[in-house]
Motif scaffolding. Structure first.
Motif, PDB file in Angstrom:
ATOM      1  N   PHE A  13       0.713  -1.099   0.393  1.00 27.43           N
ATOM      2  CA  PHE A  13      -0.107   0.202  -0.128  1.00 27.43           C
ATOM      3  C   PHE A  13       1.080   1.162  -0.129  1.00 27.43           C
ATOM      4  N   ARG A  15       2.327   2.637  -2.712  1.00 30.83           N
ATOM      5  CA  ARG A  15       2.476   2.940  -3.548  1.00 30.83           C
ATOM      6  C   ARG A  15       1.362   4.697  -3.856  1.00 30.83           C
ATOM      7  N   CYS A  18      -1.086   8.108  -8.055  1.00 33.87           N
ATOM      8  CA  CYS A  18      -1.631   9.369  -7.949  1.00 33.87           C
ATOM      9  C   CYS A  18      -1.155  10.026  -6.776  1.00 33.87           C
ATOM     10  N   ARG A  20      -1.186  14.061  -5.133  1.00 31.40           N
ATOM     11  CA  ARG A  20      -2.494  14.990  -5.351  1.00 31.40           C
ATOM     12  C   ARG A  20      -1.034  15.767  -4.873  1.00 31.40           C
ATOM     13  N   VAL A  23      -1.635  16.517  -0.898  1.00 28.07           N
ATOM     14  CA  VAL A  23      -0.936  15.339  -0.235  1.00 28.07           C
ATOM     15  C   VAL A  23      -0.008  16.051   0.548  1.00 28.07           C
ATOM     16  N   ILE A  27       0.804   7.481   3.803  1.00 24.10           N
ATOM     17  CA  ILE A  27       1.113   6.567   4.449  1.00 24.10           C
ATOM     18  C   ILE A  27       2.885   6.800   4.987  1.00 24.10           C
TER      19      ILE A  27
ATOM     20  N   TRP B  85      -9.232  12.318  -0.519  1.00 26.44           N
ATOM     21  CA  TRP B  85      -8.560  10.668  -0.477  1.00 26.44           C
ATOM     22  C   TRP B  85      -8.742   9.318   0.528  1.00 26.44           C
ATOM     23  N   MET B 116      -7.591  10.074  -7.102  1.00 23.14           N
ATOM     24  CA  MET B 116      -7.500   9.654  -5.040  1.00 23.14           C
ATOM     25  C   MET B 116      -6.152   9.194  -4.562  1.00 23.14           C
ATOM     26  N   GLN B 117      -5.698   9.552  -3.610  1.00 21.20           N
ATOM     27  CA  GLN B 117      -4.676   9.338  -3.196  1.00 21.20           C
ATOM     28  C   GLN B 117      -4.509   8.030  -2.053  1.00 21.20           C
ATOM     29  N   LEU B 118      -4.777   7.573  -1.094  1.00 15.22           N
ATOM     30  CA  LEU B 118      -4.749   6.448  -0.416  1.00 15.22           C
ATOM     31  C   LEU B 118      -3.663   7.133   0.628  1.00 15.22           C
TER      32      LEU B 118
END
Lengths: 329, 329
Positions: A13, A15, A18, A20, A23, A27, B85, B116-118
């Motif tokens: 997770f 990666r 995208c 933004r 942000v 993570i 997000w 979107m971004q995680l």
């Protein structure tokens, strides 16, 4: 396959196809940071608590609600954020009205204390667990990140270390002490950790980095050092141990707990030399001790330890739900 | 005790002892709405999916990731928000690398599609479940709420109704149809619902209220009517049924599904008479049908139904995880 939580997150997770522009941190820190206006950054964090993994099956629902929120508030504290809004996704095996009343009463008491509002909820059927999503705000540019430590900065922790795990061991009957006052104090430290929210806010202008101690000092300080590309020297004689621990357990046990046990929810932070003198003004009024436990060194030095002013070797690993827990994979 | 999800949330978590000035909508709409600047409102929603309750045990991880995100995007669509997000809290019984790779690949494909971004993740050990926290933005004052419907407004839905439950019944071998193309189409509607995000955004200036159809038309329209203190008259002959359903099932079955089955993830929205003419310009380009199915009436009229221009009585309840599901309490 035994595999750590951090490694799994990073591998699957981490990666960011995208990226933004809004942000600031994705993570990898205590909270994600997203910029929502020229002046304001949102800090967002999510944590899951599963019965039998993160809390004991017979925990009182009032304690559970408190702890679930405290754990998440601690992430906000580590970033220096003002708590704002909470979402709660609760999974229950059955409807127990007494349980729900005690849980929600405790949750709202604690939310009120922090002037937070529950803004979203989901209740589903399934094995008991809950996921909280916590949101706070911080003035843009002032969030405390893990990545800001510099060589020469001093390393501090708030409060005392190792009390929570002693409380857990008492609850599990793995250890015993006869002094009821000590026993209650340690159990309370496990069940009712106090998130260092005011301390985090006061450190916004002073600390170069911060993290909350959820997994154990070595593991969590390790995250600061990795994110900041630094090493560190810890003075084992300086580690703050509570009098309750000192009175009831050996120095070796206390040291082991202080270095590697989780869930103390104290803050670990680094401070440049020039800001040290301001710490007392910033943290003193909150009435919780803070202790200098070491210094940031260049990365190539790694993490080293001093005891009685001499280097000592220690091999301890942190607390990782996929690696360390009982009954784990 | 049998007790519904909505009732539980309202009874135990509906309190708002602290009402923050920045919270425009707390619990009770598809998303919470919090104002973060003079121009911007954040829409925040959280949903949990539990194995055996919200998804079948043998679901492919790619389908699961898609659906978990689609369900949450649908909440943003219903509020008219731009997706931004995501946080993901994943609880896994064990580490399965193939599963994690397929799950995360699918999730990131879908995130990228929506730019979107995680931003936050948590992986814990326990029975398979996940909680997603989704965040979107909407220009301040333009969020579509459940509470805006007015007497005289027209009631619309996007797409067709009842396909998802037919797909679920096929997957569960509860029904069977021989035409493979029809079968695949219905299963796809269950596994890969398309959240109506562009439609929601286009409706910001036109609709007076909106909700996404997760629990079934009667249940979800009921939320609009309750929040807006209105009644409604639905024209059963106008309900949009797909040709696949019409071809393979009785009219009665189709009607029952259209009214009460969940997980279609279409939008149901109300439009004032003066805005009806603008709908084609707003929604036409998205290439998904939209259908007028009734009209908003005064609250004292309740919810009534027309068939062949005559009033008919119907008794159906919505889809509620604590009341309706198999193996429920």
């Amino acid at each position: 396959m035994a595999c750590g939580e951090f490694e799994l997150i990073s591998r699957y997770f981490g990666r960011e196809l995208c990226s933004r522009h809004d942000v600031e941190e994705g993570i990898g820190d205590d909270c994600a940071l997203v910029n929502v206006s020229e002046k304001k950054t949102l800090a967002i964090s999510t944590d899951t608590l599963v019965e039998g993994v993160h809390f004991l099956r017979d925990i009182h629902p009032a304690d559970l609600a408190y702890k679930a929120l405290a754990v998440n508030l601690s992430d906000l504290a580590a970033i220096g954020a003002d708590p704002a809004w909470l979402t709660l996704a609760l999974t229950l095996p059955k409807v127990n009205n007494n349980w729900l009343k005690a849980f929600s009463d405790s949750l709202f008491d604690f939310l009120d204390y922090y002037q937070m509002q529950l803004i979203g909820g989901d209740i589903t059927r399934g094995p008991l667990s809950m996921t909280l999503g916590i949101h706070g705000t911080v003035p843009r540019g002032l969030a405390l990140k893990r990545s800001g430590a510099c060589v020469g900065d001093w390393i501090y922790v708030t409060g005392t270390l190792g009390d929570s795990v002693a409380g857990l061991q008492l609850l599990r009957d793995k250890i015993n002490i006869h002094d009821q006052v000590s026993r209650d104090a340690l159990i309370r430290r496990h069940l009712r950790p106090i998130p260092r929210v005011p301390q985090g806010k006061s450190l916004r202008d002073l600390a170069s980095s911060a993290i909350d101690l959820s997994d154990g000092l070595i593991s969590d300080l390790g995250h600061i050092l990795e994110a900041s590309s630094c090493g560190a020297q810890l003075n084992l004689d300086a580690l703050p141990i509570s009098s309750v621990i000192t009175k009831n357990f050996s120095a070796q046990q206390a040291l082991r707990w202080a270095l590697s046990s989780g869930e103390d929810y104290e803050l670990c932070f680094t401070v440049p030399e020039m800001n040290r003198a301001s710490l007392e003004i910033a943290l003193g009024p909150h009435g919780v001790s803070y202790t200098c436990i070491g210094k940031v060194f260049p990365q190539e030095n790694g993490l080293t330890f001093l005891k009685n002013h001499k280097p000592v070797k220690i091999c301890l690993k942190g607390f990782d739900h996929f690696r360390m827990h009982e009954g784990c994979i």
